[in-house]
Design a protein around this motif. Structure first.
Motif, PDB file in Angstrom:
ATOM      1  N   LEU A 164       0.843  -1.197   0.000  1.00 40.94           N
ATOM      2  CA  LEU A 164       0.000   0.000   0.000  1.00 40.94           C
ATOM      3  C   LEU A 164       0.879   1.249   0.000  1.00 40.94           C
ATOM      4  N   ASP A 165       0.446   2.274  -0.741  1.00 44.64           N
ATOM      5  CA  ASP A 165       1.159   3.553  -0.696  1.00 44.64           C
ATOM      6  C   ASP A 165       1.003   4.177   0.686  1.00 44.64           C
ATOM      7  N   VAL A 166       2.041   4.868   1.114  1.00 49.81           N
ATOM      8  CA  VAL A 166       1.960   5.568   2.402  1.00 49.81           C
ATOM      9  C   VAL A 166       2.363   7.032   2.193  1.00 49.81           C
ATOM     10  N   ARG A 167       1.995   7.856   3.165  1.00 46.63           N
ATOM     11  CA  ARG A 167       2.484   9.230   3.183  1.00 46.63           C
ATOM     12  C   ARG A 167       3.659   9.279   4.158  1.00 46.63           C
ATOM     13  N   GLN A 168       4.727   9.908   3.734  1.00 43.92           N
ATOM     14  CA  GLN A 168       5.879  10.094   4.623  1.00 43.92           C
ATOM     15  C   GLN A 168       5.704  11.431   5.350  1.00 43.92           C
ATOM     16  N   TRP A 169       5.885  11.385   6.655  1.00 41.26           N
ATOM     17  CA  TRP A 169       5.663  12.586   7.473  1.00 41.26           C
ATOM     18  C   TRP A 169       6.980  13.063   8.091  1.00 41.26           C
ATOM     19  N   ALA A 170       7.266  14.357   7.936  1.00 37.15           N
ATOM     20  CA  ALA A 170       8.327  14.972   8.728  1.00 37.15           C
ATOM     21  C   ALA A 170       7.737  15.294  10.105  1.00 37.15           C
ATOM     22  N   THR A 171       8.567  15.305  11.139  1.00 35.86           N
ATOM     23  CA  THR A 171       8.028  15.579  12.485  1.00 35.86           C
ATOM     24  C   THR A 171       7.324  16.943  12.519  1.00 35.86           C
ATOM     25  N   GLU A 172       7.895  17.939  11.801  1.00 34.48           N
ATOM     26  CA  GLU A 172       7.259  19.273  11.852  1.00 34.48           C
ATOM     27  C   GLU A 172       5.886  19.277  11.176  1.00 34.48           C
ATOM     28  N   ASP A 173       5.689  18.407  10.182  1.00 38.25           N
ATOM     29  CA  ASP A 173       4.369  18.325   9.549  1.00 38.25           C
ATOM     30  C   ASP A 173       3.354  17.652  10.483  1.00 38.25           C
ATOM     31  N   LEU A 174       3.813  16.667  11.227  1.00 39.86           N
ATOM     32  CA  LEU A 174       2.930  16.042  12.217  1.00 39.86           C
ATOM     33  C   LEU A 174       2.511  17.073  13.259  1.00 39.86           C
ATOM     34  N   ILE A 175       3.485  17.815  13.745  1.00 34.63           N
ATOM     35  CA  ILE A 175       3.203  18.826  14.774  1.00 34.63           C
ATOM     36  C   ILE A 175       2.225  19.868  14.217  1.00 34.63           C
ATOM     37  N   ALA A 176       2.430  20.282  12.981  1.00 29.35           N
ATOM     38  CA  ALA A 176       1.527  21.274  12.362  1.00 29.35           C
ATOM     39  C   ALA A 176       0.111  20.706  12.233  1.00 29.35           C
ATOM     40  N   ALA A 177      -0.003  19.406  11.956  1.00 30.40           N
ATOM     41  CA  ALA A 177      -1.331  18.796  11.805  1.00 30.40           C
ATOM     42  C   ALA A 177      -2.099  18.812  13.124  1.00 30.40           C
ATOM     43  N   PHE A 178      -1.396  18.769  14.248  1.00 25.52           N
ATOM     44  CA  PHE A 178      -2.064  18.831  15.555  1.00 25.52           C
ATOM     45  C   PHE A 178      -2.631  20.230  15.817  1.00 25.52           C
ATOM     46  N   GLY A 179      -1.941  21.237  15.341  1.00 23.92           N
ATOM     47  CA  GLY A 179      -2.441  22.599  15.532  1.00 23.92           C
ATOM     48  C   GLY A 179      -2.012  23.203  16.858  1.00 23.92           C
ATOM     49  N   PRO A 180      -2.429  24.458  17.093  1.00 23.31           N
ATOM     50  CA  PRO A 180      -1.919  25.226  18.233  1.00 23.31           C
ATOM     51  C   PRO A 180      -2.448  24.783  19.597  1.00 23.31           C
ATOM     52  N   ALA A 181      -3.441  23.905  19.622  1.00 25.15           N
ATOM     53  CA  ALA A 181      -3.974  23.459  20.921  1.00 25.15           C
ATOM     54  C   ALA A 181      -3.092  22.392  21.562  1.00 25.15           C
ATOM     55  N   TRP A 182      -2.003  22.027  20.878  1.00 27.33           N
ATOM     56  CA  TRP A 182      -1.130  20.963  21.392  1.00 27.33           C
ATOM     57  C   TRP A 182       0.297  21.475  21.546  1.00 27.33           C
ATOM     58  N   GLU A 183       0.951  21.058  22.612  1.00 32.45           N
ATOM     59  CA  GLU A 183       2.367  21.434  22.757  1.00 32.45           C
ATOM     60  C   GLU A 183       3.259  20.200  22.617  1.00 32.45           C
ATOM     61  N   THR A 184       4.360  20.400  21.907  1.00 35.20           N
ATOM     62  CA  THR A 184       5.249  19.277  21.611  1.00 35.20           C
ATOM     63  C   THR A 184       6.171  19.008  22.789  1.00 35.20           C
ATOM     64  N   VAL A 185       6.201  17.759  23.203  1.00 37.52           N
ATOM     65  CA  VAL A 185       7.082  17.347  24.303  1.00 37.52           C
ATOM     66  C   VAL A 185       8.326  16.657  23.741  1.00 37.52           C
ATOM     67  N   ARG A 186       8.153  15.952  22.628  1.00 41.41           N
ATOM     68  CA  ARG A 186       9.277  15.196  22.052  1.00 41.41           C
ATOM     69  C   ARG A 186       9.028  15.036  20.558  1.00 41.41           C
ATOM     70  N   ALA A 187      10.054  15.231  19.771  1.00 44.63           N
ATOM     71  CA  ALA A 187       9.955  14.990  18.330  1.00 44.63           C
ATOM     72  C   ALA A 187      11.302  14.439  17.892  1.00 44.63           C
ATOM     73  N   THR A 188      11.272  13.266  17.313  1.00 41.97           N
ATOM     74  CA  THR A 188      12.541  12.619  17.007  1.00 41.97           C
ATOM     75  C   THR A 188      12.374  11.648  15.833  1.00 41.97           C
ATOM     76  N   THR A 189      13.481  11.140  15.353  1.00 47.33           N
ATOM     77  CA  THR A 189      13.399  10.086  14.343  1.00 47.33           C
ATOM     78  C   THR A 189      13.939   8.790  14.960  1.00 47.33           C
ATOM     79  N   VAL A 190      13.325   7.717  14.566  1.00 51.98           N
ATOM     80  CA  VAL A 190      13.684   6.408  15.131  1.00 51.98           C
ATOM     81  C   VAL A 190      13.882   5.442  13.968  1.00 51.98           C
ATOM     82  N   ASP A 191      14.972   4.710  13.988  1.00 55.24           N
ATOM     83  CA  ASP A 191      15.187   3.663  12.981  1.00 55.24           C
ATOM     84  C   ASP A 191      14.613   2.352  13.502  1.00 55.24           C
TER      85      ASP A 191
END
Ligand code: SAM
Length: 215
Positions: A164-191
Motif C-alpha cells: 500500500l502507498d503511504v504518506r511520509q511525514w516529517a516531524t514538523e508536519d505532524l506537529i503542524a497537523a495537531f495545531g496550536p492546541a497541542w504542545e510538543t514534548v518530544r519529536a525525534t526520528t527512530v530507525d
C-alpha cells in the motif's frame, strides 16, 4: 507480494495479512516497543492514564503496559484477526483490555482517553479528507490535558508498506497537523529494524493537549 484488490475492502485486506503471516514475516514487528515507552515516559504518562492504541494490531505495546500495571487500555484495529492473535498471546492478562474492531476514522468510541497512540497507521491515510477525519477523531477522543504519541514513516522512510502507498511525514508536519492546541514534548526520528533486517526511518512525536484557563 501483497496486493490490494479493488474488490477487497480494507478490513479484509488486513485480516488476510494477519491470517497468512507470522509476526516475523511482518515488517512492522518490534522486539519490544522501546521507542513508544520512551515517548510515554517523556510525557510523564502513568499507569492510571487510559490509553487507546489505534491500529494497534497484534503489537506488543499492550503487553508492555499491562506489565507496567496500566489498567485502562483499548486496542482498536480494522482487523479482528490481529486482535484475536493479541488476545490469544496475552491469555487472561488481556481480559481487562477493551478490544475494538473498527476504522479509526469513523468508529464511535463513545468515551475519551487520556493517551492516544498510533504506530504505523496514520501513514496509510493519504487523502486529505481521511487525514482530516483521523485528526477530528483524535480531537474528540483526547481532552485537554491528554497526550498523543504518533510514530509514522519519515521523509527517508519507505514509500509503501504491505503493497500500500503511504504518506511520509516529517516531524514538523505532524506537529503542524495537531495545531496550536497541542504542545510538543518530544519529536525525534527512530530507525526501526524489521525482522528481515531492513532499516525504516520513522518520525515520532509526543504532544500534550494544552489546558487553557478560562477557555
Ligand atoms: C503496519 S500495522 C501496525 C500495527 C501496530 N500499530 C504495530 O506497530 O505493531 C498497521 C495496522 O493498522 C491497521 N489499520 C489500517 N488502517 C486502519 C484504520 N483505518 N483503522 C484502524 N486500523 C487500521 C491494520 O489492520 C494494521 O493492524
Amino acid at each position: 507480494m501483497w496486493w490490494h484488490s479493488e474488490r477487497m475492502d480494507d478490513a479484509d485486506f488486513w485480516n488476510e495479512r494477519y491470517e497468512r503471516t507470522a509476526p516475523a514475516d511482518r515488517s512492522w514487528t518490534e522486539v519490544w516497543p522501546v521507542a513508544t515507552l520512551a515517548s510515554l515516559d517523556a510525557l510523564g504518562c502513568m499507569p492510571d492514564d487510559s490509553l487507546i492504541d489505534v491500529g494497534g494490531g497484534s503489537g506488543l505495546l499492550v503487553d508492555a503496559l499491562i506489565e507496567r500495571e496500566w489498567r485502562d487500555l483499548c486496542v482498536l484495529d480494522l482487523a479482528g484477526t490481529a486482535l484475536s492473535q493479541a488476545r490469544a498471546r496475552l491469555g487472561v492478562r488481556g481480559d481487562e483490555v477493551s478490544w475494538r474492531t473498527g476504522d479509526v476514522r469513523t468508529v464511535d468510541l463513545a468515551r475519551t482517553f487520556t493517551v492516544w497512540h498510533d504506530r504505523a497507521v496514520l501513514h496509510f491515510l493519504t487523502a486529505p479528507q481521511d487525514i482530516a477525519q483521523y485528526f477530528a477523531q483524535l480531537d474528540r477522543t483526547v481532552a485537554p490535558g491528554g497526550a498523543a504519541v504518533i510514530e509514522v514513516f519519515g521523509p527517508t522512510g519507505p514509500t509503501q508498506c504491505s503493497g500500500l502507498d503511504v504518506r511520509q511525514w516529517a516531524t514538523e508536519d505532524l506537529i503542524a497537523a495537531f495545531g496550536p492546541a497541542w504542545e510538543t514534548v518530544r519529536a525525534t526520528t527512530v530507525d526501526h529494524v524489521t525482522p528481515s533486517g531492513a532499516v525504516q526511518a520513522f518520525s515520532t512525536v509526543a504532544l500534550r493537549r494544552i489546558i487553557r484557563e478560562n477557555a
